[in-house]
Write a protein that holds these residues in place. Structure first.
Motif, PDB file in Angstrom:
ATOM      1  N   GLY A   1       0.828  -1.210   0.000  1.00  0.00           N
ATOM      2  CA  GLY A   1       0.000   0.000   0.000  1.00  0.00           C
ATOM      3  C   GLY A   1       0.859   1.256   0.000  1.00  0.00           C
ATOM      4  N   VAL A   2       0.242   2.366   0.408  1.00  0.00           N
ATOM      5  CA  VAL A   2       0.892   3.673   0.372  1.00  0.00           C
ATOM      6  C   VAL A   2       1.709   3.899   1.646  1.00  0.00           C
ATOM      7  N   THR A   3       2.944   4.364   1.440  1.00  0.00           N
ATOM      8  CA  THR A   3       3.833   4.723   2.538  1.00  0.00           C
ATOM      9  C   THR A   3       4.326   6.152   2.315  1.00  0.00           C
ATOM     10  N   HIS A   4       5.099   6.651   3.260  1.00  0.00           N
ATOM     11  CA  HIS A   4       5.673   7.993   3.089  1.00  0.00           C
ATOM     12  C   HIS A   4       6.591   8.065   1.879  1.00  0.00           C
ATOM     13  N   ARG A   5       7.166   6.946   1.495  1.00  0.00           N
ATOM     14  CA  ARG A   5       8.020   6.939   0.298  1.00  0.00           C
ATOM     15  C   ARG A   5       7.219   7.333  -0.938  1.00  0.00           C
ATOM     16  N   ASP A   6       5.964   6.909  -0.999  1.00  0.00           N
ATOM     17  CA  ASP A   6       5.107   7.250  -2.140  1.00  0.00           C
ATOM     18  C   ASP A   6       4.763   8.737  -2.141  1.00  0.00           C
TER      19      ASP A   6
END
Length: 97
Positions: free
Chosen positions: A77-82
């Motif tokens: 899923g979405v992380t801060h990297r995204d």
């Protein structure tokens, strides 16, 4: 492994991004550039940034229309990297216009 953002955190982060939408499964933005060469130049710059960050978006190229999708596949899923990559993509798009 990077920590997944909650649905609420993704919504909050989307509020600070230009033209991005999505949810906890991924965020995306579609942008139209002035020409095919301009679109490819943006893709080339995004590729360099992605290599620098060691985090790569999915990119769909349709003539001068680009769609970027960011998701940390290894985390599911979405992380801060995204979100960080999306901000960098925004900067590249702004400078191309």
């Amino acid at each position: 492994m990077a920590d997944l953002l909650t649905a609420e955190a993704v919504r909050d982060e989307l509020g600070g991004l230009t033209g991005w939408s999505g949810d906890g499964t991924g965020i995306s933005r579609t942008v139209e550039l002035a020409s095919f060469p301009a679109a490819i130049a943006v893709v080339d710059r995004v590729a360099g940034t992605a290599e620098e960050l060691d985090h790569h978006p999915d990119i769909d190229i349709r003539w001068r229309t680009l769609t970027f999708r960011c998701v940390t596949h290894s985390a599911g899923g979405v992380t801060h990297r995204d979100v960080d990559l999306a901000r960098r993509i925004d900067e590249i798009i702004r400078s191309a216009r």
